[in-house]
Design a protein around this motif. Sequence first.
Motif, mmCIF file in Angstrom:
data_model
loop_
_atom_site.group_PDB
_atom_site.id
_atom_site.type_symbol
_atom_site.label_atom_id
_atom_site.label_comp_id
_atom_site.label_asym_id
_atom_site.label_seq_id
_atom_site.Cartn_x
_atom_site.Cartn_y
_atom_site.Cartn_z
ATOM 1 N N TRP A 54 10.168 4.893 4.318
ATOM 2 C CA TRP A 54 11.595 5.177 4.185
ATOM 3 C C TRP A 54 11.936 5.908 2.899
ATOM 4 C CZ3 TRP A 54 11.757 4.989 8.843
ATOM 5 C CH2 TRP A 54 11.432 3.884 9.619
ATOM 6 N N GLU A 55 11.314 5.551 1.797
ATOM 7 C CA GLU A 55 11.604 6.256 0.538
ATOM 8 C C GLU A 55 11.190 7.718 0.631
ATOM 9 O OE1 GLU A 55 10.019 4.045 -2.758
ATOM 10 O OE2 GLU A 55 11.296 2.316 -2.318
ATOM 11 N N ASP A 56 10.063 7.966 1.309
ATOM 12 C CA ASP A 56 9.623 9.352 1.490
ATOM 13 C C ASP A 56 10.558 10.118 2.421
ATOM 14 O OD1 ASP A 56 7.388 9.082 -0.214
ATOM 15 O OD2 ASP A 56 6.167 8.306 1.426
ATOM 16 N N VAL A 57 11.061 9.448 3.460
ATOM 17 C CA VAL A 57 12.043 10.094 4.351
ATOM 18 C C VAL A 57 13.280 10.484 3.552
ATOM 19 C CG1 VAL A 57 13.609 9.772 6.301
ATOM 20 C CG2 VAL A 57 11.271 8.950 6.467
ATOM 21 N N ALA A 58 13.826 9.540 2.806
ATOM 22 C CA ALA A 58 15.052 9.805 2.036
ATOM 23 C C ALA A 58 14.832 10.904 1.000
ATOM 24 C CB ALA A 58 15.535 8.518 1.370
ATOM 25 N N ALA A 59 13.637 10.980 0.437
ATOM 26 C CA ALA A 59 13.347 11.997 -0.588
ATOM 27 C C ALA A 59 13.334 13.411 -0.014
ATOM 28 C CB ALA A 59 12.015 11.683 -1.257
ATOM 29 N N LEU A 60 13.322 13.548 1.305
ATOM 30 C CA LEU A 60 13.377 14.869 1.930
ATOM 31 C C LEU A 60 14.795 15.435 1.941
ATOM 32 C CD1 LEU A 60 11.031 14.249 5.004
ATOM 33 C CD2 LEU A 60 10.439 15.335 2.827
#
Length: 129
Positions: A29-35
């Motif tokens: 989820w953190e990687d998704v949001a960082a996009l």
Amino acid sequence: MTDAERLAIEHACARLIALYANYNDEGRWEDVAALYSDDGIMARPSAPDDHIVGRDAILASFTARPARASRHLCTNIVIDVVSPVEATGQSAVALFMPDKAPKLGWYHDRFVERDGRWLFAQRLGSLSF
């Protein structure tokens, strides 16, 4: 803008679409949001009128969901470069989950370049069937 610059932008934006699907299926989820850009906007295909605004709110919306097994397949990706720092895109998405009928839909995206990185400024989904 040269053809090579345009192709590089198209590739960077198409890569964001693929990363989004992969990170989503992996529960990163953190990687998704960082996009997303800090002020990015997201609407899931299953809730196209529910716009979630801001990277922090997007992260919170993902972490609030129960864990699930899924596989997103994105295809028919078309990126249109608007300027050296903005592009738009459209892609078809298929969502597969165990014991559920597949869902098919679309994403309509707006991309921005910030500090040398391409990000989603807006990712709006809708279901076809």
